[in-house]
Design a protein around this motif. Sequence first.
Motif, short mmCIF file in Angstrom:
data_model
loop_
_atom_site.label_atom_id
_atom_site.label_comp_id
_atom_site.label_asym_id
_atom_site.label_seq_id
_atom_site.Cartn_x
_atom_site.Cartn_y
_atom_site.Cartn_z
N ASN A 261 0.83 -1.01 -0.19
CA ASN A 261 -0.14 0.00 0.03
C ASN A 261 0.95 1.25 -0.03
O ASN A 261 0.44 2.37 -0.46
CB ASN A 261 -0.98 -0.10 1.33
CG ASN A 261 -2.09 -1.09 0.99
OD1 ASN A 261 -2.36 -1.38 -0.11
ND2 ASN A 261 -2.44 -1.40 2.20
N ILE A 264 1.66 1.81 -3.48
CA ILE A 264 0.66 2.42 -4.19
C ILE A 264 0.42 3.86 -3.91
O ILE A 264 0.28 4.86 -5.00
CB ILE A 264 -0.78 1.62 -3.91
CG1 ILE A 264 -0.75 0.33 -4.48
CG2 ILE A 264 -1.74 2.35 -4.49
CD1 ILE A 264 -2.00 -0.81 -3.87
N THR A 421 -6.14 1.90 -4.55
CA THR A 421 -6.67 0.53 -4.12
C THR A 421 -5.68 -0.54 -4.64
O THR A 421 -4.98 -0.40 -5.57
CB THR A 421 -8.29 0.32 -4.44
OG1 THR A 421 -8.39 -1.06 -3.95
CG2 THR A 421 -8.29 0.21 -6.15
N ASN A 422 -5.88 -1.68 -3.75
CA ASN A 422 -5.13 -2.95 -4.27
C ASN A 422 -6.09 -3.60 -5.36
O ASN A 422 -7.31 -3.40 -5.24
CB ASN A 422 -5.31 -3.75 -3.21
CG ASN A 422 -4.28 -3.51 -1.96
OD1 ASN A 422 -4.71 -2.61 -1.18
ND2 ASN A 422 -3.14 -4.01 -1.93
N LEU A 423 -5.57 -3.88 -6.41
CA LEU A 423 -6.13 -4.51 -7.41
C LEU A 423 -6.69 -5.71 -7.20
O LEU A 423 -7.91 -6.16 -7.35
CB LEU A 423 -5.32 -4.54 -8.69
CG LEU A 423 -5.82 -5.32 -10.00
CD1 LEU A 423 -6.98 -4.15 -10.34
CD2 LEU A 423 -4.85 -5.35 -11.16
N THR A 450 -2.88 1.20 -8.85
CA THR A 450 -2.91 -0.09 -7.94
C THR A 450 -1.56 -0.59 -7.88
O THR A 450 -0.76 0.00 -8.42
CB THR A 450 -3.71 -1.22 -8.66
OG1 THR A 450 -3.04 -1.64 -9.89
CG2 THR A 450 -5.03 -0.87 -8.99
N GLU A 451 -1.44 -1.71 -7.21
CA GLU A 451 -0.04 -2.14 -6.97
C GLU A 451 0.50 -2.78 -8.27
O GLU A 451 1.54 -2.93 -8.59
CB GLU A 451 0.05 -3.29 -5.98
CG GLU A 451 -0.76 -4.54 -6.17
CD GLU A 451 -2.34 -4.70 -6.04
OE1 GLU A 451 -2.78 -3.56 -6.20
OE2 GLU A 451 -3.00 -5.65 -5.57
#
Lengths: 522, 522
Positions: A261, A264, A421-423, A450-451
Amino acid sequence: MVNAVGRDIPEKIILETEKPVFEGAYKNSGHDVKKISSGLRSAKVKKGQLPESKLVASIDEVIDRTGLKDGMTVSFHHHMRNGDYVVNTVMEAIARKGLKDIHVAASGLFKCHEPLVPLIRDGVITKITLSTISPGPLAKAITNGYLKHPAVFMSHGGRPRAIESGELHIDVAFIAAPCCDAEGNMNGAYGKSACGVLSYAYADAEYADQVVAVTDNLVSFPASPVEISQEKVDYVVEVEAIGDPEGISFGPTKPTEDSVNLKIAETTAQFLDEAGYIRDGMSMQTGAGGTSIAVAAAVGNIMRARNVKGSFASGGITSYFVDMLKEGLFRGLLDVQCFDSAAIESYRDNPKHMAMSASQYANPNTKGALVNLLDIMILGATEMDIDFNLNVVTGSNGVILSSSGGNNDCAAGAKIAVVVTNLVKRDMCILRDNVTTVVTPGETVDVLVTEYGIAINPLRTDLLEKLKRSKLPIMTIHELKAIGESKAAKVMNPEFTDKVVAVVEYRDGTIIDVVRKPVQEF
Amino acid sequence: MVNAVGRDIPEKIILETEKPVFEGAYKNSGHDVKKISSGLRSAKVKKGQLPESKLVASIDEVIDRTGLKDGMTVSFHHHMRNGDYVVNTVMEAIARKGLKDIHVAASGLFKCHEPLVPLIRDGVITKITLSTISPGPLAKAITNGYLKHPAVFMSHGGRPRAIESGELHIDVAFIAAPCCDAEGNMNGAYGKSACGVLSYAYADAEYADQVVAVTDNLVSFPASPVEISQEKVDYVVEVEAIGDPEGISFGPTKPTEDSVNLKIAETTAQFLDEAGYIRDGMSMQTGAGGTSIAVAAAVGNIMRARNVKGSFASGGITSYFVDMLKEGLFRGLLDVQCFDSAAIESYRDNPKHMAMSASQYANPNTKGALVNLLDIMILGATEMDIDFNLNVVTGSNGVILSSSGGNNDCAAGAKIAVVVTNLVKRDMCILRDNVTTVVTPGETVDVLVTEYGIAINPLRTDLLEKLKRSKLPIMTIHELKAIGESKAAKVMNPEFTDKVVAVVEYRDGTIIDVVRKPVQEF
């Protein structure tokens, strides 16, 4: 009827709510607007005598005094957040009186409001209108369709719009007041239950037929400062405690420590910089989530490095923005909700940290809300689709997790609205062909970070052009979705019944989606 | 039709204004009230773009942008008092455009607004609504009947009541803003033309169809504090100067040095003390006149001597109340108008010195205005009759000298409303069988204190009982009138035509009197 984001809104709901369906994010901007306002009873005055006291001995008695009846609407604000006692206390008193069919119009409800669930079961509460809710028993009860009427989810700006237009008529507003005098002058800055600003309650105080201040800190006249003033208040009730201030900084209000995170967040800041948004006079808003705050921190680092001086930061305020204000990275904070004690103290002590009404913040039917001036908005989402439509209301299993909040308000206004956000979350790809519920239309969402990479909304040809030589991992939304799907082990496609359990209003009052009851009970 | 204070209101006026006649000071308290509000145009928003700028290059251009037309109503506030430039600048620009039949709804007008007289003559301005006016050419022009329609004199609380009820609809409000950002967030506390609070403009900002901020101090966003907020403002115009701050402390704002008046002030304080009104938790308001301020000083001496701690002082605020706040004689000041630079600085720097809206101050159609909490109100008057009815509008020669201001608002609310005046002024007795114009009904006026004696309103049997053993020169109003008449060399009984030049509204919107054009031209 299928609306402009492709959602099929049942005719029955259109008829029942008398709301038009969503036709586009900016369809109703630049229009003529009529504000209306409710009735009140003027104070009785007699020569040489003190006016009748507004002090009432108990919640029970004040409910009697207001003449609250079956079918009426009561309202609450949510600045005590997960520490609030007032909603439960008032609603339980209403239940004890045998009242039924009450509409609870709260700006927000939290886990702590679990005691409302049995009242829903018993038909005391048959409708709920809110702008924010946290996951928990109450959200599950709404998901399961226990309410007689669908809940209505409004944005933070949509709520005062609905109140001012008469669509949301409040019979009695109960306002938790951390500091209040016997005439109803109140503020949220002082007292054992200080919560900072009372912004979301301003419209209730202005437009409700009757207004009850509930306080655990009755001070000598006049309370100072006067955030909501006496001429709007009918009754004042002193109680032992309006809430537990520990419950205010509920949930993550610190930067994430998770390395993915953090990456990101760094990528987001770099993207914003390359896109030209980190510059003198910039403004910014983030949520209170760990990654959002980490973005603020990363943007702050760039500002410091290049000696960039911003204009304002807004929204729910955390200690991170308080520090940025102190440091001079922003000239002012405009606050609708204090997320922690540092924010509460800053609002109390720093004149540059200012309260704003929900209308000033985000009401689309005004001469210019603050969100229209926002440069950078960092958004969260539970899901996103290939048209950049966002879901922040339901999880992929269909259960209600949250509500609109300021998501679609800020996306519509901000020069760049970035979903961070995280994918892949809980082993699922957040990018889908269709999101479970649309809250924020894709035409207002500009970027997904996203990451695994970044996708720019194809509508933003200016951004695509500007970033075309960037070394950042920019790809199409389809490419990003393919990566996400390859990394995710699970796909969830829950089945839904036809029963509509919540109507999701866009900020302009049109229906952008409905939440249907999942087949599985939660 | 003869109203409750015995004034004959012409049927023609009742028909034209569609107002009922006065039926009693408290007749309309405790009633159901409907607030309405005007239209507006919501801001146009487009993705990724800044909203259209509210900045307009000139007053001329902003008048065009508002689409102002013949017959419309424009409004102004009067916190720049006799130093205001905005009213003249705007009205002269309107005149240059050839517009006619404009209704000027100002909270107050002063000597400095003499340039409006030729605009009245030319039919540019055909109606004026105001709550305060100072003697001078404009007041004389109204007296002489130059306006096509009668002027309307409202009280300070009656004005927001009329705006909120829709009786006074404002098409375009022009708000002089000593500190303003480009979005229209403004305050009166900072800038070269700082005037303190902007209280009388709040209702205009809230209810006018269009709102123009006129500023000589355009600051970076966000202005701090935000006294009137951006979502209410359509346009912002920068000008060289909105006024001359020297004109704010216009007229007497210091204690009198005249020995007769000082004695009246001392007598008043002693009377209040014997009547039991100087006690812990007391509240007080005086005007800015020399004798009124001397009363405040004398009351302050008693408070100090007995260690009495008051609650609040209110109204237009002078340095004398600022000092009393600092000294701890009052817990707070509630301010609708700063009368001098000390008040402006105190409002800016002391959180206990608070702005209040005109509605919070005195609007009778609210859930409880501040005036209802006032203990002691010190009133001025040009004349008084044997029923304690007050005239503050016209001199005994019939010329307009002033307007209602907060006179009847405070008299109605205060526990004790005391008229403090010389019994003989300009060789005339101020006590008459009938006053030239009734502004404040006698049923709300409790005591008259003069250099020759004190009269208590017979309605206040409690006061008569309490003071019956007092050594103060208490007598009947008839006895006092006889003394006054024996000392006065002149009696003035001017002749009037039938032409009504002004309608005097009581605070509840009923007609308490009319001003007729004197036969003699002024």
